[in-house]
Design an enzyme around this catalytic site. Structure first.
Site, mmCIF file in Angstrom:
data_model
loop_
_atom_site.group_PDB
_atom_site.id
_atom_site.type_symbol
_atom_site.label_atom_id
_atom_site.label_comp_id
_atom_site.label_asym_id
_atom_site.label_seq_id
_atom_site.Cartn_x
_atom_site.Cartn_y
_atom_site.Cartn_z
ATOM 1 C CB CYS A 10 20.677 -42.433 -22.035
ATOM 2 S SG CYS A 10 22.452 -42.340 -22.239
ATOM 3 C CG ASP A 13 21.000 -35.217 -20.130
ATOM 4 O OD1 ASP A 13 20.944 -36.418 -19.797
ATOM 5 O OD2 ASP A 13 21.052 -34.839 -21.308
#
Length: 90
Positions: free
Chosen positions: A67, A5
């Site tokens: 993101c 991530d």
């Protein structure tokens, strides 16, 4: 299984976009979209992805996520790993 991530510019996060809509878009550009930051961020992302790949067992699954909607932080980083690691595949 390995999850990477990775740090990103947050341009795909509604929470961050709402915050910068309130603070002003010039703040977002100053903090996140400077060319020097983007270049160092891409290097960091690729380093994180390579580390994640090195920890992966044969036949395992690696998930890379950000993101961000930016191709440079997603497809380009993944393409670099696939180019440099002949045993990696989608």
């Amino acid at each position: 299984r390995v999850l990477v991530d990775a740090e990103c510019t947050h341009d795909g996060s509604i929470k961050h976009l709402a915050k910068f809509a309130q603070w002003g878009w010039d703040s977002f550009e100053r903090r996140f979209l400077q060319p020097e930051r983007l270049a160092s961020l891409k290097d960091l992302q690729l380093s994180l992805l390579r580390t994640g790949y090195s920890l992966l067992r044969h036949g395992g699954t690696l998930v890379y996520s950000t993101c961000s909607f930016a191709r440079a932080q997603n497809e380009d980083v993944l393409s670099a790993l696939l180019r440099d690691e002949p045993t990696a595949s989608l």
